[in-house]
Write an enzyme that holds these catalytic residues in place. Structure first.
Site, PDB file in Angstrom:
ATOM      1  CD  GLU A   1      -1.509  19.505   7.955  1.00 16.80           C
ATOM      2  OE1 GLU A   1      -0.466  20.116   8.254  1.00 16.80           O
ATOM      3  OE2 GLU A   1      -2.251  19.838   7.010  1.00 16.80           O
TER       4      GLU A   1
ATOM      5  CD  GLU B   1       0.043  24.855   4.059  1.00 17.18           C
ATOM      6  OE1 GLU B   1       0.625  24.393   5.070  1.00 17.18           O
ATOM      7  OE2 GLU B   1      -0.987  24.345   3.583  1.00 17.18           O
TER       8      GLU B   1
ATOM      9  CD  GLU C   1       3.709  23.703  15.779  1.00 18.71           C
ATOM     10  OE1 GLU C   1       3.277  22.590  16.098  1.00 18.71           O
ATOM     11  OE2 GLU C   1       3.738  24.123  14.612  1.00 18.71           O
TER      12      GLU C   1
ATOM     13  CE  LYS D   1       1.022  16.502   9.315  1.00 23.49           C
ATOM     14  NZ  LYS D   1       0.723  17.344  10.490  1.00 23.49           N
TER      15      LYS D   1
END
Length: 411
Positions: A262, A397, A218, A173
């Site tokens: 992910e 996105e 986050e 990733k």
């Protein structure tokens, strides 16, 4: 030799700190606010700028020495009271930009029904200032937008190249970011977008340190009285505004193999980084869906009991960059980021937050963020790329993730 810092914290009525961001003057405003609680500050009693691979360790050393010589009186005893520093760090070890830790001359904090004011100076104590609304900021005018390092087509090509590297087995990733440049007709007063973000995204942490501002969903790490928490977000879908449709999309997100893959990488990277610093940990088996006004994320809260003597900033350093902003394996992902993005992330996607004298603190990841300098604002957004990623979907996105700051600037 410079005299030691003197810090005094006194309690104030909670209603005096009901709207923290409205208290901010234009003098070096600092912010870390969520759901009306948190910390704001202004002025500068002390600061340090650090660079390179030792930027975190240099900041910890400076803070430890500063705290060790400071005269602190704290009548409140809450995390964030007493002597604190706000900080923002560069993403990359080789970044040309500085990381910064700064101690404001005034801090106002609120936690539930408890509120306080801390004043900081050198050589003598200072009286707490009256808490009054500052002169309101002006709305940015004449804002225009231009592509940053890559336009949409170029960025999709970079995503396609990343997918090819992943399919070749070179990594699992990588998170690719892009920037967008906004230019206003006059100098942008950062307090305007801060107020808009805090109002529109109350579940996020609205921050500003040294020109970097945003509303991040986050939490990289919180250390509070021996407990450590890290909120991992990875896997995103855009909301439609229709509740029934959004509920269907949330269900699809929670079953999406691409997004679950992910997310798993991101959770694993956080758990592996925290484990050496904790005596026990809890890692939930499945994520939940976090609903924000513009998007929904897969989210997991990793918790643990931290070893004595480890500060929140040291934990942030150990976690950075997690798979949520870098990739897996970390070193290969960071190398690929430098190759494909063709820009400096500056302090985007790196730790931003605060720390108090005990080492407690909260550090978020500087997402949904931008850098302001005079009339120019540089916006950032990033997406996690795995083997099943579609470049056009990733571009969409990223555009959704630019919405919060664009809206805060007036569209």
């Amino acid at each position: 030799m410079q005299s030691a810092l003197v810090a005094r914290t006194v309690a104030v009525p909670a209603e005096a700190a009901a709207d923290l961001i409205s208290l901010l003057p234009t003098d070096a405003p600092l912010s870390w606010v969520r759901r009306g609680e948190g910390l704001v500050g202004w002025g500068s009693a002390a600061s340090i700028r650090t660079t390179g691979p030792t930027r975190f360790a240099d900041g910890v050393k400076w803070w430890t020495e500063l705290v060790g010589h400071a005269d602190v009186t704290d009548e409140v005893g809450e995390p964030g009271a007493g002597l604190i520093a706000f900080g923002s760090f560069a993403f990359a070890d080789d970044a040309a930009v500085s990381s910064v830790l700064t101690v404001p001359s005034v801090v106002v904090g609120r936690r539930g029904d408890i509120a306080w004011v801390t004043t900081v100076g050198r050589g003598s104590s200072l009286d707490a200032p009256p808490l009054t609304r500052a002169e309101p900021p002006a709305r940015p005018m004449g804002v225009t937008y231009a592509d940053g390092a890559l336009d949409g087509e170029q960025w999709m090509s970079a995503v396609a190249e990343a997918v090819a590297r992943i399919e070749d087995g070179r990594l699992e990733k990588v998170v690719l970011a892009r920037d967008l440049l906004a230019t206003a007709s006059e100098t942008v007063d950062v307090r305007w977008p801060l107020a808009q973000l805090a109002s529109s995204y109350p579940m996020c942490w609205t921050f500003h340190v040294d020109g970097l501002f945003g509303a991040t969903p986050e939490l990289l790490v919180r250390r509070e009285r021996g407990l450590v928490t890290s909120r991992v977000l990875a896997g995103t879908i855009r909301r439609t505004g229709d509740e029934t449709r959004d509920a269907e999309l949330a269900g699809a997100l929670s079953r999406s193999s691409k997004d679950l893959e992910e997310h798993e990488y991101a959770v694993r990277s956080v758990a592996d980084a925290l484990e050496p610093h904790c005596s026990s940990m809890n890692v939930p088996e499945a994520p939940f869906v976090l609903h924000l006004p513009n998007v929904m994320h897969l989210a997991t809260d990793v918790t643990g009991v931290v070893h004595d003597g480890i500060t929140s900033l040291e934990l942030a350093a150990a976690l950075h960059p997690s798979a949520a902003v870098g990739g897996t394996p970390r070193d290969r992902a960071v190398t690929l980021i430098a190759e494909l993005e063709q820009m400096s992330r500056d302090r985007y996607a790196a730790p931003v937050g605060w720390m108090d004298a005990s080492g407690d603190g909260e550090w978020g990841i500087a997402l949904r963020s931008a850098l302001v300098s005079g009339p120019t604002v540089r916006l950032f957004a990033g997406c996690g790329v795995v083997g099943s990623s579609d470049p056009a979907s990733e571009l969409a996105e990223s555009q959704a993730k630019l919405v919060p700051v664009r809206d805060a600037l007036g569209g």
